[in-house]
Design a protein around this motif. Structure first.
Motif, mmCIF file in Angstrom:
data_model
loop_
_atom_site.group_PDB
_atom_site.id
_atom_site.type_symbol
_atom_site.label_atom_id
_atom_site.label_comp_id
_atom_site.label_asym_id
_atom_site.label_seq_id
_atom_site.Cartn_x
_atom_site.Cartn_y
_atom_site.Cartn_z
ATOM 1 N N ARG A 117 0.823 -1.216 0.000
ATOM 2 C CA ARG A 117 0.000 0.000 0.000
ATOM 3 C C ARG A 117 0.856 1.266 0.000
ATOM 4 O O ARG A 117 0.531 2.238 -0.663
ATOM 5 C CB ARG A 117 -0.934 0.012 1.220
ATOM 6 C CG ARG A 117 -1.923 -1.150 1.269
ATOM 7 C CD ARG A 117 -2.876 -1.118 0.112
ATOM 8 N NE ARG A 117 -3.502 0.198 0.038
ATOM 9 C CZ ARG A 117 -4.767 0.428 -0.214
ATOM 10 N NH1 ARG A 117 -5.576 -0.567 -0.440
ATOM 11 N NH2 ARG A 117 -5.238 1.640 -0.257
ATOM 12 N N GLN A 118 1.918 1.256 0.787
ATOM 13 C CA GLN A 118 2.781 2.434 0.895
ATOM 14 C C GLN A 118 4.201 1.993 1.209
ATOM 15 O O GLN A 118 4.399 0.990 1.902
ATOM 16 C CB GLN A 118 2.322 3.361 2.033
ATOM 17 C CG GLN A 118 1.006 4.035 1.817
ATOM 18 C CD GLN A 118 1.087 5.162 0.810
ATOM 19 O OE1 GLN A 118 2.062 5.914 0.764
ATOM 20 N NE2 GLN A 118 0.058 5.276 -0.016
ATOM 21 N N THR A 119 5.164 2.759 0.729
ATOM 22 C CA THR A 119 6.560 2.562 1.129
ATOM 23 C C THR A 119 7.168 3.926 1.442
ATOM 24 O O THR A 119 6.738 4.952 0.884
ATOM 25 C CB THR A 119 7.409 1.870 0.036
ATOM 26 O OG1 THR A 119 7.409 2.683 -1.128
ATOM 27 C CG2 THR A 119 6.879 0.487 -0.289
ATOM 28 N N ARG A 120 8.134 3.900 2.313
ATOM 29 C CA ARG A 120 8.875 5.110 2.678
ATOM 30 C C ARG A 120 10.335 4.726 2.873
ATOM 31 O O ARG A 120 10.638 3.759 3.569
ATOM 32 C CB ARG A 120 8.383 5.711 4.006
ATOM 33 C CG ARG A 120 6.943 6.151 4.018
ATOM 34 C CD ARG A 120 6.782 7.486 3.299
ATOM 35 N NE ARG A 120 5.452 8.011 3.460
ATOM 36 C CZ ARG A 120 4.411 7.722 2.686
ATOM 37 N NH1 ARG A 120 4.542 6.867 1.712
ATOM 38 N NH2 ARG A 120 3.238 8.276 2.892
ATOM 39 N N GLU A 121 11.220 5.507 2.270
ATOM 40 C CA GLU A 121 12.644 5.322 2.536
ATOM 41 C C GLU A 121 12.964 6.132 3.781
ATOM 42 O O GLU A 121 12.876 7.365 3.780
ATOM 43 C CB GLU A 121 13.473 5.799 1.346
ATOM 44 C CG GLU A 121 14.934 5.474 1.503
ATOM 45 C CD GLU A 121 15.747 5.815 0.265
ATOM 46 O OE1 GLU A 121 16.975 5.876 0.396
ATOM 47 O OE2 GLU A 121 15.165 6.012 -0.812
ATOM 48 N N LEU A 122 13.283 5.432 4.864
ATOM 49 C CA LEU A 122 13.552 6.101 6.138
ATOM 50 C C LEU A 122 14.992 6.584 6.231
ATOM 51 O O LEU A 122 15.294 7.543 6.925
ATOM 52 C CB LEU A 122 13.253 5.168 7.300
ATOM 53 C CG LEU A 122 11.806 4.676 7.389
ATOM 54 C CD1 LEU A 122 11.644 3.747 8.578
ATOM 55 C CD2 LEU A 122 10.837 5.837 7.470
#
Length: 124
Positions: free
Chosen positions: A64-69
């Motif tokens: 659903r969603q990804t984020r590069e932390l």
């Protein structure tokens, strides 16, 4: 970003093939794992968890969603459905944190919560 699709495709294939050792190999040595049972730390707990799942269990997922932390850390929100041969499927939300170490991406954090149907809103 192909990190999570590649990692979760391997996770799905290992689960569908009922290979708990292959599932565990996708996790870091110190992974925090929270399935639908009490949590564990490390690959041994992941392997034990998936070894206890019934033969024939499969999983389908949708990111659903990804984020590069950070440069070597990715967060993902995933919808997954575990299907069984002898009982109804279980729909869950899955949060994963993948970390790259020594050139390989592994799951460092895995948290499952049951997915409940969306409530219909009633007009006022």
């Amino acid at each position: 970003m192909t990190v999570l699709p590649n990692l979760l495709d391997a996770w799905q294939q290992a689960i569908d093939g009922h290979h708990p050792e292959q599932v565990a190999a996708l996790f870091t040595e110190d992974a925090v794992f929270q399935g639908l049972h009490p949590y564990s730390i490390g690959r041994a707990g992941v392997q034990e968890y998936y070894a206890g799942q019934p033969a024939g269990m499969t999983v389908a997922y949708r990111i659903r969603q990804t984020r590069e932390l950070a440069e070597d850390v990715v967060l993902g929100w995933v919808e997954a459905e575990f299907t069984f041969v002898d009982r109804p499927p279980i729909a869950v939300n899955l949060t994963v944190v993948a970390r790259r170490a020594d050139g390989a991406w592994r799951i460092a954090h895995y948290h499952v919560s049951p997915r409940t149907p969306a409530k219909e809103s009633t007009p006022s």
